[in-house]
Design a protein around this motif. Structure first.
Motif, short mmCIF file in Angstrom:
data_model
loop_
_atom_site.label_atom_id
_atom_site.label_comp_id
_atom_site.label_asym_id
_atom_site.label_seq_id
_atom_site.Cartn_x
_atom_site.Cartn_y
_atom_site.Cartn_z
N VAL A 163 -11.71 8.78 -2.22
CA VAL A 163 -10.62 8.76 -1.87
C VAL A 163 -9.83 9.97 -1.17
O VAL A 163 -9.69 10.96 -1.99
N GLN A 164 -9.33 9.81 -0.15
CA GLN A 164 -8.42 10.66 0.54
C GLN A 164 -7.21 10.78 0.60
O GLN A 164 -6.60 9.76 1.39
N LEU A 165 -6.37 11.25 -0.23
CA LEU A 165 -5.03 11.11 -0.40
C LEU A 165 -4.29 12.21 0.91
O LEU A 165 -4.79 13.34 1.19
N ASN A 166 -2.98 12.06 0.92
CA ASN A 166 -2.34 12.66 2.00
C ASN A 166 -2.84 12.84 3.20
O ASN A 166 -2.89 13.74 3.89
N HIS A 167 -3.43 11.61 3.62
CA HIS A 167 -4.16 11.36 4.88
C HIS A 167 -3.67 10.36 5.89
O HIS A 167 -4.10 9.12 5.41
N GLU A 168 -2.85 10.49 6.54
CA GLU A 168 -2.19 9.34 7.55
C GLU A 168 -3.44 9.31 8.68
O GLU A 168 -3.38 9.93 9.37
N ILE A 169 -4.14 8.14 8.56
CA ILE A 169 -5.03 8.01 9.58
C ILE A 169 -4.78 7.70 10.97
O ILE A 169 -3.37 6.94 11.05
N THR A 170 -5.27 8.14 11.98
CA THR A 170 -4.65 7.75 13.47
C THR A 170 -5.98 6.99 14.05
O THR A 170 -6.93 7.23 13.67
N PRO A 171 -5.65 6.24 15.31
CA PRO A 171 -6.82 5.67 15.95
C PRO A 171 -7.68 6.54 16.44
O PRO A 171 -9.11 6.23 16.70
N ASP A 172 -7.41 7.94 16.56
CA ASP A 172 -8.30 8.74 17.03
C ASP A 172 -9.20 9.65 16.05
O ASP A 172 -9.96 10.52 16.34
N ASP A 173 -8.83 9.20 14.97
CA ASP A 173 -9.65 10.01 13.81
C ASP A 173 -11.08 9.63 13.75
O ASP A 173 -11.72 8.40 13.85
N PRO A 174 -11.95 10.79 13.85
CA PRO A 174 -13.32 10.38 13.66
C PRO A 174 -13.94 9.57 12.62
O PRO A 174 -15.24 9.03 13.13
N ALA A 175 -13.19 9.46 11.62
CA ALA A 175 -13.96 8.47 10.43
C ALA A 175 -13.92 7.09 10.98
O ALA A 175 -14.93 6.38 10.69
N LEU A 176 -13.01 6.84 11.91
CA LEU A 176 -13.09 5.16 12.41
C LEU A 176 -14.31 5.01 13.23
O LEU A 176 -14.70 4.04 13.25
N GLN A 177 -14.36 6.19 14.15
CA GLN A 177 -15.41 5.98 15.08
C GLN A 177 -16.79 5.77 14.36
O GLN A 177 -17.72 5.15 14.76
N ALA A 178 -16.97 6.66 13.21
CA ALA A 178 -18.22 6.76 12.49
C ALA A 178 -18.38 5.39 11.57
O ALA A 178 -19.82 5.29 11.06
N ALA A 179 -17.33 4.59 11.46
CA ALA A 179 -17.33 3.57 10.41
C ALA A 179 -18.27 2.30 10.94
O ALA A 179 -18.03 2.19 12.16
N ASP A 180 -18.84 1.56 10.20
CA ASP A 180 -19.44 0.35 10.62
C ASP A 180 -18.65 -0.72 10.52
O ASP A 180 -18.68 -1.83 11.15
N HIS A 181 -17.61 -0.47 9.44
CA HIS A 181 -16.56 -1.44 9.40
C HIS A 181 -15.19 -0.76 8.59
O HIS A 181 -15.29 -0.11 7.89
N ILE A 182 -13.94 -1.54 9.22
CA ILE A 182 -12.76 -0.85 8.79
C ILE A 182 -11.90 -2.06 8.17
O ILE A 182 -11.80 -3.07 8.81
N PHE A 183 -11.35 -1.73 7.31
CA PHE A 183 -10.44 -2.51 6.44
C PHE A 183 -9.00 -1.97 6.65
O PHE A 183 -9.18 -0.72 6.21
N ILE A 184 -7.94 -2.48 6.99
CA ILE A 184 -6.60 -1.89 7.18
C ILE A 184 -5.76 -2.90 6.26
O ILE A 184 -5.46 -3.96 6.47
N GLY A 185 -5.45 -2.00 5.30
CA GLY A 185 -4.41 -2.63 4.44
C GLY A 185 -3.06 -1.64 4.18
O GLY A 185 -2.76 -1.02 3.34
N ALA A 186 -2.20 -1.77 5.46
CA ALA A 186 -1.28 -0.92 5.75
C ALA A 186 0.04 -1.54 5.03
O ALA A 186 0.90 -0.54 5.06
N GLY A 187 -0.04 -2.61 4.50
CA GLY A 187 1.03 -3.06 3.59
C GLY A 187 2.27 -3.45 4.37
O GLY A 187 2.17 -4.18 5.58
N ALA A 188 3.39 -3.29 3.59
CA ALA A 188 4.91 -3.52 4.30
C ALA A 188 5.69 -2.67 4.26
O ALA A 188 5.48 -1.63 3.61
N VAL A 189 6.67 -2.55 5.17
CA VAL A 189 7.98 -1.78 4.97
C VAL A 189 9.18 -2.39 4.92
O VAL A 189 9.27 -3.49 5.22
N PRO A 190 10.17 -1.58 4.33
CA PRO A 190 11.43 -2.43 4.04
C PRO A 190 12.12 -2.94 5.21
O PRO A 190 12.18 -2.34 6.27
N LEU A 191 12.73 -4.14 5.21
CA LEU A 191 13.65 -4.42 5.85
C LEU A 191 15.02 -3.84 6.21
O LEU A 191 15.65 -3.83 4.73
#
Length: 647
Positions: free
Chosen positions: A453-481
């Motif tokens: 669990v990596q806290l305080n880590h806002e991932i970006t599309p260029d993050d090497p972890a995404l390139q190395a992953a076999d599968h990515i789940f994105i649960g980015a949630g919701a933001v207030p209206l």
């Protein structure tokens, strides 16, 4: 074995039957039987899992005497001999683990029944209004019809004995037909079944006698009864004590006591607002008048269960939805693994909510495998993969947990300093302790499963972890209206999430919340309980319209009791330094004073990072949770479970 829960694991007798521990599964319908009254294979799996989990005794949800009395509800019907085979399979599956199994028998809901398909009015003790339509008067059962019901009880009880059940419970609580005979508010009869307490109890006593004659002297008979209806004119605990003595004299071997009625349906399915052990208050008075064992339900925790057993006021503690959420609850307590028990969040959304609102079988917001134990078995993956989960809300936490259980290597990235997502803010009220516990449970499970669990880590599309992953789940949630209302950026306007987490931002005593959905109502109650003077402004005619109606039955009176003012039909026009302007339905403009205004207009999908990542890694990216569809905790967890279990 010596730990705080040891007392729950001492054996105890009901009549001649020994039960291995004090933990009983409350009777709850699964709505999974076939139209012919046969229970389903999934129901057998469901109960077997709870027997395997260490429950001392399981009481089935109501089994009906006849198809007519079942009124189309998909529960067991014990009218024909062909149902015995499946019931025997159920009994064998449960008794294999040393768990006792009790069949609960019901002659129906009486005045609470849904409209009859043939157009006939419901039956009851007297010609009282039907609950679904007060203009329809119930058909008062004749003495001959009562005798037919007695014969049906005997007939069904004999079948249940042949199936091998350890005992039978008479379903007489919550204002159902038997309760209508026992209660003066519904029983207006002047014959041998009405008038005095003894006469009103005759229907119940004759049922006990009919069952006893059918099953013989040794099979335990339990009786489920609400001692406190909790509405004006209904029975109180004091009114019910003489009835318990009559039942004991009639040969009942144990009483299963709780509270509520359809007039107080929140006590039949207690939501979070009612707190822990909300029905244990009646055990002490009951213990003073009877000598037979007492069972008690009502949102018990392991701690309240121990206190109740140690008090001597009850002999068994019943867990209902808690055992849906975690079938292994007893074994985990026995092994002193309290923190590993997955908590029921008392949301009512996926258990009784599914049955009432969708007429489908029971499930669970936090345990997606409930009533689908075989279909949703988590199997080890053939090829372990490198999984990345983006977002530590409920969908991401569940996806990470399930993927790790399948043997994958999982890393979860969360941009905040702690996991939980929006649940972290929703869980701040005192009455949402189970929700806080759920986040703690996930934290512990991920640690045990070696999820990174990596806290305080806002991932970006260029993050090497995404390139190395076999599968990515994105649960980015919701933001207030944040609607374009003048003044919404003022210093005295605070978002609902910030108001939960940073109480110092809620300045002054006079608070206005704009938005009367679940978020606004829960926050309003929380602040009112802290002594704030709260007003909720809602554009729709009423607040709480998105709150599950059973929960709403508890929430709205609590808001009223804490002095929360609700202004329905008010559209916010502008925010000012000392309050806000709103427009009423008739076009009248009003000013509402406030020292702090809290924006609870709702949420919208947070799709920005999700779409960027999916655009770059489309073939290996799955979106889950609120960034797909705004929902509740249960829908987010289900989304995460489905996605991860399919990898």
């Amino acid at each position: 074995m010596s730990h705080p829960y040891t007392k729950l694991f001492t054996p105890f007798h009901i009549g001649n039957m020994e039960v291995k521990n004090r933990i009983v599964m409350s009777p709850m319908g699964t709505n999974s039987a076939g139209p012919d009254g046969r229970i389903s294979l999934e129901e057998i799996d469901y109960y077997e899992e709870r027997a395997k989990g260490g429950t001392g005794m399981i009481i089935l949800g109501a089994q009906f005497l006849t198809e007519d009395l079942a009124q189309g509800v998909l529960e067991g019907i014990v009218e024909k001999d062909y149902v015995v085979s499946m019931l025997t399979d159920l009994v064998d599956a449960v008794q294999r683990y040393g768990t006792r199994i009790i069949a609960q028998l019901s002659c129906g809901t009486g005045r609470n029944a849904l409209p009859d398909r043939s157009g006939k009015p419901p039956v009851s003790a007297s010609a009282i209004p039907a609950i679904y339509n007060p203009e329809v008067l119930c058909h008062p059962l004749t003495v001959e019809e009562i005798q037919t019901i007695m014969d049906q009880f005997a007939d069904s009880a004999a079948r249940l004995k042949r199936a091998g059940f350890d005992g039978i419970e008479i379903h007489a609580h919550a204002g159902y037909l038997i309760d209508q005979f026992m209660s003066p508010i519904w029983n207006k009869r002047e014959d041998e079944y009405g008038g005095s307490t003894e006469k009103r109890m005759r229907f119940a006593v004759e049922i006990v006698q009919a069952i006893r004659k059918a099953v013989g002297p040794n099979m335990p008979i339990l009786f489920r009864i609400a001692l406190d209806h909790r509405f004006e004119g209904g029975r109180t605990v004091e009114d019910s004590l003489e009835m318990l003595q009559i039942l004991e004299r009639a040969g009942v071997d144990a009483i299963d006591i709780d509270a509520g009625s359809y007039e107080r349906i929140d006590y039949i399915f207690p939501p979070a607002y009612l707190g822990d052990a909300c029905m244990d208050y009646m055990c002490g008075p009951a213990r003073q008048v009877v000598n037979i064992p007492i069972l008690n339900s009502g949102s018990h925790t392991p701690e309240s269960a121990v206190r109740l057993i140690e008090s001597g006021d009850a002999d068994f503690v019943m867990f209902g939805r808690a055992l849906i959420a975690d079938a292994e609850l007893p074994n985990k307590l026995r092994d002193d693994m309290r923190e590993d028990i997955r908590p029921c969040i008392r949301c009512n959304e996926e258990c009784i909510g599914r049955i009432i609102e969708r007429n489908t079988k029971i499930s669970c917001a936090v345990n997606i495998q409930a009533a689908n134990e075989k279909r949703f078995t988590i199997e080890p993956a053939e090829t372990p993969k490198n999984i990345v989960v983006v977002g530590g809300g409920p969908s991401g936490l569940e996806a990470a947990r399930v993927a790790a259980l399948k043997g994958h290597s999982v890393t979860l990235y969360e941009k905040e300093a702690a996991i939980g997502g929006q649940v972290t803010s929703a869980a701040t009220p005192e009455f949402k302790g189970q929700l806080r516990a759920l986040i703690g449970w996930y934290e512990r499970q991920l640690q045990q499963l070696h999820v990174q669990v990596q806290l305080n880590h806002e991932i970006t599309p260029d993050d090497p972890a995404l390139q190395a992953a076999d599968h990515i789940f994105i649960g980015a949630g919701a933001v207030p209206l944040i609607p374009p209302i003048p003044g919404i950026d003022n210093d005295n306007v605070v978002g609902a999430i910030e108001a939960h987490l940073q109480k110092e931002l809620v300045r002054g005593e006079q608070i206005v919340i704009t938005g009367g959905g679940l978020t606004g109502c829960d926050l309003g109650l929380e602040l009112a309980m802290e002594g704030k003077k709260v007003t909720i402004v809602e554009m729709r005619p009423e607040a709480g319209q998105d709150v599950m109606y059973i929960n709403r039955a508890a929430l709205m009176p609590m808001l009223d009791s804490y002095g929360v003012t609700i202004l329905g039909g008010h559209k916010v026009l502008s925010f000012e330094a000392n309050g806000l302007y709103a427009e009423k339905g008739d076009g009248t403009k009003v000013f509402i004073e406030a020292e702090t205004i809290i924006n609870a207009f709702g949420m919208k999908k947070n799709t920005t990072i999700a779409e960027l990542i999916r655009a770059k890694f489309e073939s290996k990216t799955s979106l889950i949770g609120d960034c797909v569809n705004i929902g509740k905790v249960g829908t987010a967890i289900r989304s995460g479970f489905y996605a991860a279990s399919a990898i």
